[in-house]
Design a protein around this motif. Structure first.
Motif, mmCIF file in Angstrom:
data_model
loop_
_atom_site.group_PDB
_atom_site.id
_atom_site.type_symbol
_atom_site.label_atom_id
_atom_site.label_comp_id
_atom_site.label_asym_id
_atom_site.label_seq_id
_atom_site.Cartn_x
_atom_site.Cartn_y
_atom_site.Cartn_z
ATOM 1 N N GLU A 17 33.208 43.541 39.756
ATOM 2 C CA GLU A 17 33.678 43.063 38.520
ATOM 3 C C GLU A 17 34.526 44.044 38.046
ATOM 4 O O GLU A 17 34.253 45.224 37.970
ATOM 5 N N TYR A 18 35.683 43.573 37.508
ATOM 6 C CA TYR A 18 36.581 44.547 36.732
ATOM 7 C C TYR A 18 36.990 43.914 35.401
ATOM 8 O O TYR A 18 37.376 42.860 35.263
ATOM 9 N N PRO A 19 37.110 44.902 34.335
ATOM 10 C CA PRO A 19 36.259 46.245 34.379
ATOM 11 C C PRO A 19 34.912 46.069 34.556
ATOM 12 O O PRO A 19 34.197 45.005 34.427
ATOM 13 N N GLU A 20 34.397 47.242 34.752
ATOM 14 C CA GLU A 20 32.744 47.288 35.164
ATOM 15 C C GLU A 20 32.135 47.143 33.906
ATOM 16 O O GLU A 20 32.692 47.672 32.714
ATOM 17 N N GLN A 21 30.786 47.020 33.920
ATOM 18 C CA GLN A 21 30.205 46.954 32.487
ATOM 19 C C GLN A 21 30.285 48.368 31.792
ATOM 20 O O GLN A 21 30.153 49.372 32.099
ATOM 21 N N GLY A 22 30.559 48.003 30.307
ATOM 22 C CA GLY A 22 30.738 49.216 29.719
ATOM 23 C C GLY A 22 32.097 49.794 29.480
ATOM 24 O O GLY A 22 32.269 50.776 28.772
ATOM 25 N N GLN A 23 32.956 49.326 30.324
ATOM 26 C CA GLN A 23 34.449 49.810 30.287
ATOM 27 C C GLN A 23 35.306 48.646 29.678
ATOM 28 O O GLN A 23 34.851 47.494 29.639
ATOM 29 N N LYS A 24 36.340 48.991 29.410
ATOM 30 C CA LYS A 24 37.476 48.135 28.724
ATOM 31 C C LYS A 24 38.803 48.063 29.426
ATOM 32 O O LYS A 24 38.983 49.371 29.975
ATOM 33 N N ASN A 25 39.282 47.281 29.443
ATOM 34 C CA ASN A 25 40.378 47.034 30.545
ATOM 35 C C ASN A 25 41.734 46.453 29.301
ATOM 36 O O ASN A 25 41.612 45.499 28.867
ATOM 37 N N TYR A 26 42.885 47.276 29.132
ATOM 38 C CA TYR A 26 43.697 46.724 28.227
ATOM 39 C C TYR A 26 45.109 46.243 28.903
ATOM 40 O O TYR A 26 45.849 45.923 28.225
ATOM 41 N N ALA A 27 45.020 46.240 30.222
ATOM 42 C CA ALA A 27 46.161 45.533 30.990
ATOM 43 C C ALA A 27 45.731 44.252 31.521
ATOM 44 O O ALA A 27 44.862 43.751 31.722
ATOM 45 N N TYR A 28 46.791 43.569 31.566
ATOM 46 C CA TYR A 28 46.695 42.071 32.080
ATOM 47 C C TYR A 28 46.851 41.923 33.576
ATOM 48 O O TYR A 28 47.906 42.601 34.141
ATOM 49 N N ILE A 29 46.003 41.651 34.222
ATOM 50 C CA ILE A 29 46.040 41.473 35.756
ATOM 51 C C ILE A 29 47.305 40.509 36.071
ATOM 52 O O ILE A 29 47.466 39.506 35.762
ATOM 53 N N LYS A 30 48.150 41.148 37.027
ATOM 54 C CA LYS A 30 49.271 40.422 37.679
ATOM 55 C C LYS A 30 49.107 40.127 39.147
ATOM 56 O O LYS A 30 49.590 39.071 39.560
ATOM 57 N N ALA A 31 48.071 40.824 39.838
ATOM 58 C CA ALA A 31 48.152 40.692 41.292
ATOM 59 C C ALA A 31 46.707 41.208 41.686
ATOM 60 O O ALA A 31 46.222 42.264 41.198
ATOM 61 N N ILE A 32 45.932 40.371 42.670
ATOM 62 C CA ILE A 32 44.722 40.862 43.286
ATOM 63 C C ILE A 32 45.039 40.826 44.968
ATOM 64 O O ILE A 32 45.070 39.457 45.454
ATOM 65 N N TYR A 33 44.882 41.790 45.430
ATOM 66 C CA TYR A 33 44.997 41.886 46.854
ATOM 67 C C TYR A 33 43.382 42.068 47.300
ATOM 68 O O TYR A 33 42.895 43.428 47.340
ATOM 69 N N ILE A 34 42.782 41.306 48.290
ATOM 70 C CA ILE A 34 41.689 41.474 49.139
ATOM 71 C C ILE A 34 41.751 41.691 50.514
ATOM 72 O O ILE A 34 41.904 40.465 51.021
ATOM 73 N N LYS A 35 41.872 42.730 51.027
ATOM 74 C CA LYS A 35 42.096 42.979 52.554
ATOM 75 C C LYS A 35 40.814 43.097 53.160
ATOM 76 O O LYS A 35 39.761 43.834 53.112
ATOM 77 N N ASP A 36 40.765 42.106 54.240
ATOM 78 C CA ASP A 36 39.550 42.021 55.259
ATOM 79 C C ASP A 36 39.881 43.203 56.097
ATOM 80 O O ASP A 36 40.855 43.171 57.059
ATOM 81 N N ASN A 37 39.260 44.149 56.364
ATOM 82 C CA ASN A 37 39.390 45.094 57.200
ATOM 83 C C ASN A 37 38.862 44.916 58.585
ATOM 84 O O ASN A 37 39.306 45.489 59.519
ATOM 85 N N ASP A 38 38.049 43.785 59.019
ATOM 86 C CA ASP A 38 37.673 43.269 60.008
ATOM 87 C C ASP A 38 38.708 42.344 60.501
ATOM 88 O O ASP A 38 38.643 41.173 60.165
ATOM 89 N N ARG A 39 39.389 42.670 61.314
ATOM 90 C CA ARG A 39 40.743 41.853 61.883
ATOM 91 C C ARG A 39 40.556 41.123 62.898
ATOM 92 O O ARG A 39 41.331 40.285 63.404
ATOM 93 N N ASP A 40 39.312 40.906 63.398
ATOM 94 C CA ASP A 40 38.949 40.106 64.518
ATOM 95 C C ASP A 40 38.264 38.629 64.176
ATOM 96 O O ASP A 40 37.651 37.986 65.221
ATOM 97 N N GLY A 41 38.279 38.526 62.872
ATOM 98 C CA GLY A 41 37.503 37.283 62.414
ATOM 99 C C GLY A 41 36.310 37.156 62.198
ATOM 100 O O GLY A 41 35.505 36.363 61.592
ATOM 101 N N THR A 42 35.436 38.313 62.279
ATOM 102 C CA THR A 42 34.058 38.458 62.100
ATOM 103 C C THR A 42 33.915 38.923 60.466
ATOM 104 O O THR A 42 32.663 38.918 60.321
ATOM 105 N N GLY A 43 34.946 39.118 60.097
ATOM 106 C CA GLY A 43 34.813 39.652 58.650
ATOM 107 C C GLY A 43 34.320 38.644 57.676
ATOM 108 O O GLY A 43 33.969 37.404 57.897
ATOM 109 N N GLY A 44 34.065 38.957 56.230
ATOM 110 C CA GLY A 44 33.374 38.008 55.472
ATOM 111 C C GLY A 44 34.677 37.274 54.627
ATOM 112 O O GLY A 44 35.907 37.175 55.226
#
Length: 253
Positions: free
Chosen positions: A189-216
């Motif tokens: 979760e972003y921001p984490e509990q107890g923190q505040k975020n004042y920026a609007y999210i523009k992009a989210i990149y989630i990279k799977d570091n297991d490049r052989d297809g066994t990743g989540g």
């Protein structure tokens, strides 16, 4: 005080109903309008998990999705997630999954910042719902093809697009080791509990570091691009672990 009360009630409803809302799904100015809606329903089968994969795409590449509402009309036991595309793209892939022995019923609504799109007929859009039933038997040849395809690709998820002026507001590696017969899961979760975020999210990149297809498999379960918060779900394949790098870009306005 009234706005805070409405926000609390809305969050409670989201938790109980398994609905997902991302981007702008309502605009008093009328600039954001609903361009498509579709009811997806599967009846319950004992001991079986029902799944639906929904794909929506605009006919032209210059039109972008501004909001997605995936409304749970059942009893809140199903899961909904965006697995590809979404906000800032001209397409989106949505996965719906029920609990074992339960059905599902969702209303999917897609919104765009293009007034003329609302006047077009539904036949101008490409929309498909892929129904799957785990009781179906597949041939060995088809199964081997699917395994080969899965092993040749990663499971990256990119939503939105970072532009000049956007900054990295969050970056983290999420690693969990695999255990035989176990499905590992992480919720970020972003921001984490107890923190505040004042920026609007523009992009989210989630990279799977297991490049052989066994990743989540990553998905956005709440918030996202255009919002000031996001909830990310990472789920491993059975018996495998997780190894993702999550980078979020935002803009302070």
């Amino acid at each position: 005080m009234l706005k805070e009360f409405i926000l609390v009630v809305t969050l409670l409803a989201l938790v109980q109903s398994s609905s997902v809302y991302v981007g702008h799904v309502y605009d008093q100015t009328g600039l954001v309008r609903k361009v498509y809606d579709k009811m997806i329903e599967s009846t319950a089968i004992p001991l079986i998990k029902r799944e639906e994969e929904v794909y929506f795409e605009y006919p032209a590449g210059d039109q972008k999705i501004k909001g997605i509402a995936i409304k749970d009309l059942h009893d809140g036991k199903a899961e909904a997630s965006i697995t590809r595309g979404g906000l800032g793209f001209g397409f989106v892939n949505i996965k719906l999954k029920s609990e074992r022995g339960s059905g599902l019923k969702y209303l999917i609504e897609i919104f765009a910042h293009h007034p003329d799109l609302y006047k077009r007929t539904p036949t101008n859009y490409h929309f498909s719902a892929k129904r799957t039933n785990k009781m179906r038997t597949s041939s060995i040849a088809i199964l081997l093809c699917l395994i080969g395809a899965a092993c040749s690709q990663s499971h990256d998820l990119v939503i939105g697009q970072a532009q000049y002026g956007d900054v990295i507001v969050y970056k983290a590696d999420e690693v969990r080791y695999g255990f035989p017969f176990i499905v590992r899961q992480s919720i970020l979760e972003y921001p984490e509990q107890g923190q505040k975020n004042y920026a609007y999210i523009k992009a989210i990149y989630i990279k799977d570091n297991d490049r052989d297809g066994t990743g989540g498999y990553p998905s956005i379960s709440a918030g996202g691009v255009g919002q000031r918060f996001v909830k990310i779900k990472l789920k491993s394949q059975r018996g495998s672990g997780l190894n993702f790098t999550v980078t979020i870009y935002g803009r302070y306005v």
